[in-house]
Design an enzyme around this catalytic site. Structure first.
Site, short mmCIF file in Angstrom:
data_model
loop_
_atom_site.label_atom_id
_atom_site.label_comp_id
_atom_site.label_asym_id
_atom_site.label_seq_id
_atom_site.Cartn_x
_atom_site.Cartn_y
_atom_site.Cartn_z
N CYS A 49 8.41 1.93 -8.80
CA CYS A 49 8.70 1.13 -7.60
C CYS A 49 7.59 0.12 -7.33
O CYS A 49 7.68 -0.62 -6.35
CB CYS A 49 8.88 2.05 -6.39
SG CYS A 49 7.42 3.03 -6.02
N CYS A 107 19.25 12.10 34.09
CA CYS A 107 19.77 12.43 35.40
C CYS A 107 21.27 12.69 35.27
O CYS A 107 21.98 11.86 34.71
CB CYS A 107 19.51 11.29 36.38
SG CYS A 107 20.46 11.46 37.91
N CYS A 134 -7.31 -3.93 -14.16
CA CYS A 134 -8.03 -4.35 -12.95
C CYS A 134 -8.35 -3.14 -12.07
O CYS A 134 -8.82 -3.30 -10.94
CB CYS A 134 -7.22 -5.37 -12.17
SG CYS A 134 -5.81 -4.67 -11.29
N CYS A 148 7.24 21.59 39.41
CA CYS A 148 8.41 22.03 40.15
C CYS A 148 9.72 21.64 39.49
O CYS A 148 9.84 20.54 38.96
CB CYS A 148 8.33 21.43 41.56
SG CYS A 148 9.75 21.85 42.57
N CYS A 164 -3.84 -0.29 -14.12
CA CYS A 164 -4.04 -1.59 -14.74
C CYS A 164 -5.51 -1.74 -15.16
O CYS A 164 -6.38 -1.01 -14.70
CB CYS A 164 -3.66 -2.68 -13.76
SG CYS A 164 -3.82 -4.34 -14.40
N CYS A 185 15.88 12.22 41.42
CA CYS A 185 15.92 11.00 40.59
C CYS A 185 15.39 9.83 41.40
O CYS A 185 15.86 9.57 42.51
CB CYS A 185 17.35 10.74 40.11
SG CYS A 185 17.50 9.17 39.23
N CYS A 221 1.40 -6.23 -12.84
CA CYS A 221 0.56 -5.45 -11.94
C CYS A 221 0.65 -6.11 -10.57
O CYS A 221 0.46 -7.32 -10.44
CB CYS A 221 -0.89 -5.46 -12.43
SG CYS A 221 -2.04 -4.81 -11.21
N CYS A 256 9.69 8.50 -6.32
CA CYS A 256 9.97 7.21 -5.67
C CYS A 256 10.97 7.30 -4.52
O CYS A 256 10.75 6.72 -3.46
CB CYS A 256 10.51 6.20 -6.69
SG CYS A 256 9.33 5.78 -7.95
N CYS A 285 19.72 -30.21 -19.16
CA CYS A 285 19.80 -31.67 -19.25
C CYS A 285 20.22 -32.21 -17.88
O CYS A 285 21.02 -31.59 -17.19
CB CYS A 285 20.83 -32.03 -20.32
SG CYS A 285 21.45 -33.71 -20.22
#
Lengths: 513, 152
Positions: free
Chosen positions: A261, A298, A253, A311, A251, A316, A224, A271, A180
């Site tokens: 999941c 390094c 479909c 080699c 499904c 560095c 689905c 899962c 309401c």
């Protein structure tokens, strides 16, 4: 008692029309659905039922509606409440029939009150014109204003009511719990009132939302997840069983997904493994792994260095520090004996090497599984592209070979089989990644190998030019059914061992609460 | 539709103002933006300060709730400590708002909140924790902020 289970069984025996069913059909045995043996031995031994299969039903929107109505009628008769109020009560208690009846019998007033069906002060609600009325919402006081109030008696003009309902339904997607408009009043807007007030378009939206809450509220029902699919699936597998079973459902479909999941079918991997695997693949941790396996830092300025020549004499780029790649020691200390680095066996050098080897090994192990996983995913995509061409192929084959449309159906079957098999194969690699080595693993890998070989050879046949396909028909049909058979063998074996807890994983597979 | 109701609420609040509050419209042309000056309630650490609040009424008002924000910086668990000073709790939330709720109730709610913060529904977790675990420190900080930012 677990009221879920009880309710589940109540569901399955009201037997309204089922749109689709799993391979062996009946949900009848759900009546003896036992709390702790959701998939008891007896059930496994049922002829034709494989260990990896679960019972499920597909419901169309119409089924769901009639299912809801039936529940409402039933409970309405028991409680002696009108069906409008019963619907509100059921939704309030998230469709837990038993709990509703129980609590209602104990203390009906408080149940009604909390569900928003408090004491009634007005009889049958209709819209009314009331003399001298001012709407509290819009402050309109024009004579002749149509007004409406729910059974709580809080009256507003019909325009405000309409706008209020429209906003709740359209903007907020609310249906079962619209109250309401009066602050502090928790009376629920029943669907009869709603019907009277809103336009047809909103009514249908409202019905959709109501149906949605029905499915959302119940643990044994899920939508689905395929885009635009309106069907829901009912399956009795519970969350706590997910470390013992992989409940793949299909499904109407044709979308196959995991009831646990709602991700795409991921048998045989449970899962929780799927979740961990996807997270692992997504994480950058593997990049870090690569860096740790292929680079060193390094010793002076800690820049990350990848060795790009043969080699061991490293300089560095950043800080010009010269050191030996082998022992990480100062290059100047090596003198001329660099080719036979005499610091190689030193403790510190050894530890460093161990750490690097370990990291490299774990990376290689991951990559082994990941590459195969990704390859099947990729191949499935390619196969799918091919499948879209299948129709063209079928047409062209039908016209060149003089075969009928029915006779070239084998191509479609082969294409579908390829999709399903690749999906399964893909997940066998994620599954295997988490397996500890033992005898069962050997059997699993043998099954996997046979299955994979079958799939690859079917895939190869499928790619042949159209004119050769007619001659390959029998071979291809054989191969298709062989692939299916290998898939069943592998899934049955893994599912069986999952049920009995035979697999030893190198991670925890129990799902969180 | 909203205009009539807003105008009515505004004139009612001008006729019978809430204690310790002054309401005005920054722009006479826009009834949807209100400015409220609220005195820090007696007995609260905000006493002696005056806080500027902004009340914004959406076009869908009263079907959607107004938004209320502190323009004056305030040390309070339910007000964000940023340049927005926003609040989001109780009747101000969309799912709890009812079209029949009135602005005077919103303002009274805000005032009550100054007297008694709702630490369990806080936007500033740090301040909420301090309020619950070390009230003395909280009062000290709130008073200091009032002195610094909410001077008359």
């Amino acid at each position: 008692m677990d009221s879920d289970d009880e309710f589940m069984s109540g569901l399955s025996d009201d037997g309204f029309e089922q749109a689709h069913d799993s391979d062996d059909g009946s949900m009848a045995d759900d009546e003896e659905f036992d709390e702790d043996a959701g998939f008891s031995q007896d059930k496994d031994l049922k002829p034709g039922k494989k260990a990896y299969e679960v019972d499920f039903k597909v419901f169309s929107p119409k089924d769901i509606q009639s299912h809801q109505d039936k529940q409402i009628d039933e409970v309405s008769a028991i409680l002696g409440q009108p069906s409008e109020a019963t619907a509100i009560l059921l939704r309030h208690l998230r469709w837990n029939k038993e709990r509703l009846i129980e609590t209602y019998m104990e203390r009906p007033e408080s149940v009604l009150e909390t569900a928003g069906l408090g004491p009634e002060s007005v009889q049958t609600p209709t819209t009314k014109v009331i003399k001298g009325f001012t709407c509290e919402i819009c402050c309109e006081d024009t004579p002749g204003l149509e007004t409406y109030a729910l059974k709580c008696g809080h009256r507003y003009c019909v325009d405000c009511y309409r706008q209020y309902l429209a906003q709740k339904i359209k903007d907020e997607g609310e249906a079962a719990r619209i109250q309401c408009p009066t602050s502090g009043c928790n009376r629920i807007v029943d669907s009869k009132s709603l019907d009277m007030l809103v336009a047809a378009e909103l009514k249908s939206r409202y019905q959709v939302l109501l149906t949605r809450t029905y499915v959302d509220d119940k643990d044994n029902l899920k939508w689905c997840p395929a885009p635009n699919c309106e069907y829901a699936i009912e399956c009795g597998v519970k969350k706590r069983e997910l470390n013992r079973i992989v409940p793949t459902v299909a499904c109407a479909c044709e979308h196959r997904f995991c009831f646990g999941c709602t991700l795409h079918d991921h048998q045989p991997a449970p899962c929780s493994l799927v979740k961990q695997w996807l997270k692992k693949c997504e994480d950058d941790s593997e990049t870090a792994n690569w860096i740790s396996a292929n680079t060193k830092e390094c010793p002076k300025c800690s820049s990350t260095i990848e060795k790009n020549g043969g080699c061991n004499h490293m300089t560095c780029r950043k800080c010009k520090h010269e050191f030996c790649w082998m022992c990480m020691g100062l290059w100047s200390e090596h003198g001329t004996s660099w080719y036979n680095c005499n610091r190689f066996e030193e403790r510190s050098g050894l530890d460093g090497r161990d750490a690097q080897a370990k990291s490299r090994q774990s990376l290689e192990r991951y990559l082994h599984y990941y590459n195969r996983y990704a390859n099947h995913e990729q191949s499935a995509k390619l196969d799918k592209d091919l499948a879209s061409k299948t129709n063209v192929k079928m047409k062209s084959l039908a016209s060149t070979s003089g075969m009928s449309w029915i006779e070239v159906e084998f191509l479609k079957t082969a294409s579908q089989t390829l999709q399903t098999c690749r999906q399964t194969l893909k997940w066998t690699y994620a599954f295997a990644y988490y397996l500890q080595r033992n005898n069962l693993t050997e059997i699993f890998e043998d099954n996997q190998k046979d299955f994979e070989m079958a799939v690859e050879s079917l895939s190869e046949m499928f790619e042949k030019p159209t004119q050769e396909l007619a001659a390959l028909k029998v071979d291809m049909m054989d191969k298709t059914s062989y692939c299916n058979k290998r898939r069943v063998i592998l899934l049955d074996d893994t599912a069986q061992n999952l049920k009995t807890g035979e697999w030893k994983f190198n991670v925890d597979i129990t799902m969180g609460p | 539709m909203a205009q009539k109701r807003i105008a009515k609420e505004y004139s009612e609040l001008q006729k019978k103002p809430l204690e310790g509050m002054k309401i005005s419209l920054p722009s006479e042309a826009d009834m949807h933006q209100w400015q409220i000056l609220i005195d820090g309630p007696k007995g609260s650490p905000y006493e002696g300060g005056v806080f500027t609040l902004h009340l914004s009424l959406p076009t869908e008002y009263p079907f959607k709730p107004p938004t209320l924000s502190f323009k004056t910086k305030i040390y309070h668990p339910n007000v964000t400590n940023d340049d927005k000073g926003s609040m989001c709790l109780g009747m101000l939330r969309a799912d709890e708002w009812k079209p029949s709720s009135k602005i005077d109730a919103v303002l009274s709610f805000a005032k009550a909140l100054l007297l008694e913060p709702q630490a369990d529904d806080a936007v500033e977790g740090g301040i909420a924790r301090e309020y619950k675990e070390n009230k003395k420190e909280f009062v000290k900080n709130a008073k200091a902020w009032t002195k610094q930012y909410a001077k008359r």
